[in-house]
Design a protein around this motif. Structure first.
Motif, PDB file in Angstrom:
ATOM      1  N   MET A 170       0.830  -1.207   0.000  1.00 53.51           N
ATOM      2  CA  MET A 170       0.000   0.000   0.000  1.00 53.51           C
ATOM      3  C   MET A 170       0.860   1.251   0.000  1.00 53.51           C
ATOM      4  O   MET A 170       0.569   2.231  -0.701  1.00 53.51           O
ATOM      5  CB  MET A 170      -0.926  -0.006   1.223  1.00 53.51           C
ATOM      6  CG  MET A 170      -1.993  -1.083   1.190  1.00 53.51           C
ATOM      7  SD  MET A 170      -3.074  -1.038   2.645  1.00 53.51           S
ATOM      8  CE  MET A 170      -3.925   0.500   2.377  1.00 53.51           C
ATOM      9  N   ALA A 171       1.929   1.251   0.817  1.00 53.31           N
ATOM     10  CA  ALA A 171       2.823   2.405   0.831  1.00 53.31           C
ATOM     11  C   ALA A 171       3.520   2.580  -0.511  1.00 53.31           C
ATOM     12  O   ALA A 171       3.740   3.707  -0.974  1.00 53.31           O
ATOM     13  CB  ALA A 171       3.837   2.244   1.960  1.00 53.31           C
ATOM     14  N   GLU A 172       3.870   1.458  -1.144  1.00 52.62           N
ATOM     15  CA  GLU A 172       4.528   1.515  -2.444  1.00 52.62           C
ATOM     16  C   GLU A 172       3.660   2.222  -3.480  1.00 52.62           C
ATOM     17  O   GLU A 172       4.162   2.950  -4.341  1.00 52.62           O
ATOM     18  CB  GLU A 172       4.848   0.094  -2.908  1.00 52.62           C
ATOM     19  CG  GLU A 172       5.682   0.005  -4.171  1.00 52.62           C
ATOM     20  CD  GLU A 172       7.146   0.322  -3.932  1.00 52.62           C
ATOM     21  OE1 GLU A 172       7.792   0.831  -4.859  1.00 52.62           O
ATOM     22  OE2 GLU A 172       7.635   0.077  -2.819  1.00 52.62           O
ATOM     23  N   ARG A 173       2.341   2.046  -3.411  1.00 50.87           N
ATOM     24  CA  ARG A 173       1.428   2.645  -4.378  1.00 50.87           C
ATOM     25  C   ARG A 173       1.132   4.104  -4.082  1.00 50.87           C
ATOM     26  O   ARG A 173       0.471   4.774  -4.869  1.00 50.87           O
ATOM     27  CB  ARG A 173       0.116   1.866  -4.394  1.00 50.87           C
ATOM     28  CG  ARG A 173       0.242   0.452  -4.918  1.00 50.87           C
ATOM     29  CD  ARG A 173      -1.106  -0.052  -5.415  1.00 50.87           C
ATOM     30  NE  ARG A 173      -2.124   0.011  -4.400  1.00 50.87           N
ATOM     31  CZ  ARG A 173      -2.573  -1.060  -3.736  1.00 50.87           C
ATOM     32  NH1 ARG A 173      -2.059  -2.264  -3.993  1.00 50.87           N
ATOM     33  NH2 ARG A 173      -3.509  -0.943  -2.843  1.00 50.87           N
ATOM     34  N   GLY A 174       1.540   4.610  -2.920  1.00 55.28           N
ATOM     35  CA  GLY A 174       1.309   6.020  -2.608  1.00 55.28           C
ATOM     36  C   GLY A 174       0.434   6.256  -1.402  1.00 55.28           C
ATOM     37  O   GLY A 174       0.150   7.409  -1.044  1.00 55.28           O
ATOM     38  N   ASN A 175      -0.020   5.199  -0.733  1.00 53.98           N
ATOM     39  CA  ASN A 175      -0.782   5.370   0.495  1.00 53.98           C
ATOM     40  C   ASN A 175       0.153   5.777   1.635  1.00 53.98           C
ATOM     41  O   ASN A 175       1.345   5.459   1.631  1.00 53.98           O
ATOM     42  CB  ASN A 175      -1.484   4.064   0.860  1.00 53.98           C
ATOM     43  CG  ASN A 175      -2.537   3.679  -0.164  1.00 53.98           C
ATOM     44  OD1 ASN A 175      -3.652   4.157  -0.133  1.00 53.98           O
ATOM     45  ND2 ASN A 175      -2.161   2.811  -1.095  1.00 53.98           N
ATOM     46  N   LYS A 176      -0.413   6.472   2.614  1.00 51.82           N
ATOM     47  CA  LYS A 176       0.338   6.859   3.800  1.00 51.82           C
ATOM     48  C   LYS A 176      -0.218   6.106   5.006  1.00 51.82           C
ATOM     49  O   LYS A 176      -1.444   6.069   5.202  1.00 51.82           O
ATOM     50  CB  LYS A 176       0.268   8.366   4.037  1.00 51.82           C
ATOM     51  CG  LYS A 176       0.951   9.178   2.931  1.00 51.82           C
ATOM     52  CD  LYS A 176       0.958  10.660   3.251  1.00 51.82           C
ATOM     53  CE  LYS A 176       1.678  11.449   2.167  1.00 51.82           C
ATOM     54  NZ  LYS A 176       1.740  12.902   2.471  1.00 51.82           N
ATOM     55  N   ILE A 177       0.680   5.551   5.759  1.00 49.44           N
ATOM     56  CA  ILE A 177       0.270   4.701   6.874  1.00 49.44           C
ATOM     57  C   ILE A 177       0.919   5.205   8.148  1.00 49.44           C
ATOM     58  O   ILE A 177       2.149   5.324   8.217  1.00 49.44           O
ATOM     59  CB  ILE A 177       0.664   3.232   6.617  1.00 49.44           C
ATOM     60  CG1 ILE A 177      -0.007   2.731   5.339  1.00 49.44           C
ATOM     61  CG2 ILE A 177       0.284   2.360   7.806  1.00 49.44           C
ATOM     62  CD1 ILE A 177       0.487   1.407   4.847  1.00 49.44           C
TER      63      ILE A 177
END
Length: 424
Positions: free
Chosen positions: A101-108
């Motif tokens: 998810m972070a790789e695709r641009g999500n922020k966690i």
């Protein structure tokens, strides 16, 4: 019926008074961290979630889905994922989904004091574990103890450097060994302040030097980023209301300002999940909610009006006649017909001896104590001791010797015993 009506009114008034008193009594705080959306205690998140829901422009929602479910749910739009808990444990699949998810641009943003070995080994960091004690928290809250300082050092072009003060037990966990991969530090803590409070004679420069451990930092990952925060107790109702320190929370959350935020409770342990029960759905719909209220009111009214005692007519039962006198006459007639006068005197003497034993504490059946017994009876009755002694010695042959009596002698013995008992 009138008495029962006053009883019902009294009980109702008492319940209303007790309800009013209980409603006005101060609520007892529970200092156990739950991070629950439904918990309004200091370390729940009901107020925290409510404020974020009404203040974040792009939206704030709650979920109970895991990273794998969130990663499979939407692969086109980016979101910000928030997790707040005292201790987090991720499986290998969770970590892979998180990184994807972070790789695709999500922020966690992960807020905890423990992140699990799987995530720490992947992102190359360690976090010092801290134990939370509600007793220590209440002691800090009720005292004037010195607070620890957290310095904001991130995004200096947007926010000025600022110091935020918290109780030590709320911010005792921090990050270590996170330098091997790219990072941006957001907040750090001065360890020397807490050490000087307990050991004022020690040179803190020699112990820590200029070391300021990180309390929050950002790890870039692909098109997105992973934000790690070590102070979960600040993301609660208490943290939001702790003076002006809510600014610190919103500075951290500003890292995700361009995305809608979803807080998931899939990894929270020991509390209820966000799955709604059928009853909670009924309460969330106004018509259904009023249907439940009216049903409960109808049941209450039915219980009140059917609580009256239903009883058949009470039959008239005549008062039992006193036949004691008839029984006495019957027994006397039997003795008279048998001419058993000595037996009748014997029964009267038994009653007479028991009466003296109870009232005068003498035993006239004990011959050896005659002088003492006759004297006590004479003192109690006021009669002549010689008359009493002569009567008792005269009646003993009838009782113990079996001598027959005439009707006149029986009457004389019984009258004499009655006379003595009437003088007691």
């Amino acid at each position: 019926m009138k008495g029962s009506r006053w009883f019902i009114l009294g009980i109702t008034a008492f319940l209303l008074v007790m309800f009013a008193v209980e409603y006005r009594m101060p609520k007892k705080f529970v200092w156990t961290p739950t991070f629950s959306h439904y918990d309004k205690q200091p370390f729940g998140c009901a107020l925290f979630d409510s404020i974020l829901s009404s203040s974040l422009p792009l939206g704030y929602s709650l979920s109970s889905k895991t990273f794998y479910q969130l990663e499979q749910e939407d692969t086109l739009h980016n979101r910000a994922i928030l997790i707040v808990d005292k201790s987090l444990r991720f499986s290998e699949l969770d970590v892979e989904s998180l990184l994807e998810m972070a790789e695709r641009g999500n922020k966690i943003m992960l807020v905890s004091t423990s992140f699990g070995k799987e995530l720490e080994d992947t992102l190359k960091f360690t976090c010092s574990y801290s134990y939370f004690s509600p007793l220590m928290m209440k002691k800090y809250a009720s005292s004037l103890a010195k607070k620890d300082s957290i310095y904001w050092v991130g995004d200096t072009t947007v926010y000025s450097r600022q110091v935020f003060c918290f109780y030590p037990i709320l911010c005792s966990s921090y990050f270590r060994d996170y330098y091997s991969l790219p990072f941006q530090n957001l907040a750090e803590k001065d360890l020397t302040e807490g050490l000087e409070a307990f050991m004022p004679d020690i040179d803190t420069t020699n112990v820590y030097g200029n070391y300021h451990p990180s309390m929050a930092f950002v790890r870039p990952w692909g098109k997105g980023e992973i934000i790690l925060v070590s102070t979960p107790l600040l993301f609660t109702n208490y943290g939001v209301l702790d003076g002006d320190n809510a600014t610190y929370l919103f500075r951290l959350l500003s890292r995700m300002k361009n995305l809608p935020i979803v807080r998931t409770a899939a990894y929270q342990q020991g509390i209820e999940q966000l799955q709604e029960s059928p009853f909670s759905y009924f309460l969330s719909q106004r018509p259904l909610r009023w249907a439940i209220y009216l049903t409960m009111i109808a049941i209450l009214l039915f219980m009140i009006f059917t609580a009256k005692r239903r009883q058949r007519a009470i039959p008239v039962i005549p008062e039992p006649e006193n036949r004691s006198l008839e029984f006495t006459k019957l027994i006397g007639t039997l003795y008279y017909q048998k001419n058993d006068h000595a037996n009748l005197v014997h029964k009267k003497f038994t009653y007479f001896a028991e009466e003296l034993r109870r009232e005068v504490q003498v035993d006239i059946e004990e011959v050896t104590d005659d002088e003492h017994s006759f004297l006590k009876i004479a003192q109690k009755t006021g009669m002549d001791v010689e008359v009493i002694g002569k009567f008792i010695r005269e009646i003993r042959p009838v009782i113990y010797g079996g001598r027959t009596l005439s009707a006149e002698e029986m009457k004389r013995f019984i009258d004499k015993m009655n006379e003595i008992m009437n003088h007691i």
